[in-house]
Scaffold this motif. Sequence first.
Motif, mmCIF file in Angstrom:
data_model
loop_
_atom_site.group_PDB
_atom_site.id
_atom_site.type_symbol
_atom_site.label_atom_id
_atom_site.label_comp_id
_atom_site.label_asym_id
_atom_site.label_seq_id
_atom_site.Cartn_x
_atom_site.Cartn_y
_atom_site.Cartn_z
ATOM 1 N N MET A 1 0.838 -1.185 0.000
ATOM 2 C CA MET A 1 0.000 0.000 0.000
ATOM 3 C C MET A 1 0.887 1.253 0.000
ATOM 4 O O MET A 1 1.827 1.359 0.770
ATOM 5 N N THR A 2 0.570 2.195 -0.864
ATOM 6 C CA THR A 2 1.333 3.421 -0.980
ATOM 7 C C THR A 2 0.916 4.389 0.124
ATOM 8 O O THR A 2 -0.267 4.569 0.390
ATOM 9 N N LYS A 3 1.907 4.986 0.730
ATOM 10 C CA LYS A 3 1.636 5.965 1.783
ATOM 11 C C LYS A 3 1.065 7.237 1.164
ATOM 12 O O LYS A 3 1.543 7.709 0.136
ATOM 13 N N LYS A 4 0.065 7.786 1.793
ATOM 14 C CA LYS A 4 -0.554 9.030 1.339
ATOM 15 C C LYS A 4 0.393 10.207 1.631
ATOM 16 O O LYS A 4 1.017 10.257 2.686
ATOM 17 N N PHE A 5 0.481 11.122 0.683
ATOM 18 C CA PHE A 5 1.325 12.309 0.870
ATOM 19 C C PHE A 5 0.695 13.215 1.917
ATOM 20 O O PHE A 5 -0.477 13.567 1.834
ATOM 21 N N GLU A 6 1.470 13.574 2.902
ATOM 22 C CA GLU A 6 1.034 14.493 3.951
ATOM 23 C C GLU A 6 1.965 15.694 3.962
ATOM 24 O O GLU A 6 3.188 15.531 3.996
ATOM 25 N N ARG A 7 1.395 16.868 3.944
ATOM 26 C CA ARG A 7 2.178 18.105 3.937
ATOM 27 C C ARG A 7 3.159 18.144 5.104
ATOM 28 O O ARG A 7 4.324 18.512 4.941
ATOM 29 N N LEU A 8 2.721 17.761 6.296
ATOM 30 C CA LEU A 8 3.592 17.832 7.470
ATOM 31 C C LEU A 8 4.681 16.760 7.478
ATOM 32 O O LEU A 8 5.546 16.768 8.339
ATOM 33 N N ASP A 9 4.634 15.852 6.504
ATOM 34 C CA ASP A 9 5.705 14.870 6.336
ATOM 35 C C ASP A 9 6.669 15.281 5.222
ATOM 36 O O ASP A 9 7.629 14.575 4.939
ATOM 37 N N PHE A 11 9.606 17.127 3.815
ATOM 38 C CA PHE A 11 10.824 17.837 4.200
ATOM 39 C C PHE A 11 10.917 19.177 3.477
ATOM 40 O O PHE A 11 11.198 20.209 4.072
ATOM 41 N N GLY A 12 10.679 19.168 2.174
ATOM 42 C CA GLY A 12 10.786 20.387 1.373
ATOM 43 C C GLY A 12 9.840 21.472 1.840
ATOM 44 O O GLY A 12 10.221 22.641 1.952
ATOM 45 N N TRP A 13 8.607 21.093 2.100
ATOM 46 C CA TRP A 13 7.623 22.083 2.553
ATOM 47 C C TRP A 13 8.018 22.644 3.919
ATOM 48 O O TRP A 13 7.979 23.848 4.134
ATOM 49 N N LEU A 14 8.406 21.765 4.845
ATOM 50 C CA LEU A 14 8.783 22.202 6.193
ATOM 51 C C LEU A 14 9.982 23.151 6.150
ATOM 52 O O LEU A 14 9.978 24.216 6.786
ATOM 53 N N ILE A 15 10.999 22.777 5.395
ATOM 54 C CA ILE A 15 12.195 23.626 5.282
ATOM 55 C C ILE A 15 11.843 24.957 4.638
ATOM 56 O O ILE A 15 12.336 26.011 5.053
ATOM 57 N N ASN A 16 10.985 24.926 3.626
ATOM 58 C CA ASN A 16 10.583 26.153 2.953
ATOM 59 C C ASN A 16 9.851 27.097 3.902
ATOM 60 O O ASN A 16 10.097 28.309 3.900
ATOM 61 N N VAL A 17 8.955 26.569 4.714
ATOM 62 C CA VAL A 17 8.235 27.397 5.685
ATOM 63 C C VAL A 17 9.208 28.026 6.672
ATOM 64 O O VAL A 17 9.147 29.231 6.956
ATOM 65 N N LEU A 18 10.140 27.227 7.180
ATOM 66 C CA LEU A 18 11.128 27.757 8.133
ATOM 67 C C LEU A 18 12.040 28.788 7.476
ATOM 68 O O LEU A 18 12.336 29.830 8.070
ATOM 69 N N ALA A 19 12.482 28.510 6.255
ATOM 70 C CA ALA A 19 13.354 29.447 5.547
ATOM 71 C C ALA A 19 12.620 30.758 5.274
ATOM 72 O O ALA A 19 13.202 31.845 5.425
ATOM 73 N N SER A 20 11.364 30.673 4.899
ATOM 74 C CA SER A 20 10.576 31.889 4.641
ATOM 75 C C SER A 20 10.424 32.723 5.903
ATOM 76 O O SER A 20 10.558 33.949 5.863
ATOM 77 N N GLN A 21 10.163 32.061 7.012
ATOM 78 C CA GLN A 21 10.027 32.784 8.275
ATOM 79 C C GLN A 21 11.351 33.409 8.688
ATOM 80 O O GLN A 21 11.399 34.565 9.123
ATOM 81 N N ALA A 22 12.435 32.659 8.547
ATOM 82 C CA ALA A 22 13.761 33.186 8.891
ATOM 83 C C ALA A 22 14.083 34.398 8.024
ATOM 84 O O ALA A 22 14.588 35.417 8.522
ATOM 85 N N THR A 23 13.780 34.311 6.726
ATOM 86 C CA THR A 23 14.043 35.424 5.809
ATOM 87 C C THR A 23 13.220 36.639 6.185
ATOM 88 O O THR A 23 13.740 37.763 6.212
#
Length: 142
Positions: A1-9, A11-23
């Motif tokens: 069974m394929t794992k469903k994509f979760e935004r909070l899983d 890495f790219g999205w999480l890093i992008n959010v943190l980088a945007s906030q830091a910037t």
Amino acid sequence: MTKKFERLDSFGWLINVLASQATKELDHELKPYNLTAALWPTMMCLWEQEGITQRDIAAKAKVENSTTTRTLDKLEKLGMVERKPDPNSRRSYHIYLTEKGRAMKPDLEQIPLQVNKRLLSHLSVEEQQILLPLLAKMVEKI
């Protein structure tokens, strides 16, 4: 069974959010000095070592050479850096801080420390000691 994509899983999205906030936070703190987060890596490189080439700065800052050109143009207009011709190459320049650029270091170097402290404040010291070396390892391989 394929794992469903979760935004909070993601890495790219999480890093992008943190980088945007830091910037966003870094831009806000640097604004009184007429600087931005985009200019920051070049200043850090030059505080570490002056007289390096634009190519060296791009490699250390992990940005494109063309981005470094625009960054140096802006910093030069602000009176913070100067380009000096390379005596061994007509196409190359060595980059130096001006007195103004050097004088700003004591005030400016505290700013990212404060931003980092705020961003990392939700993690324990132990978690920070795990996270930061892992991120540094990833950046080193880029």
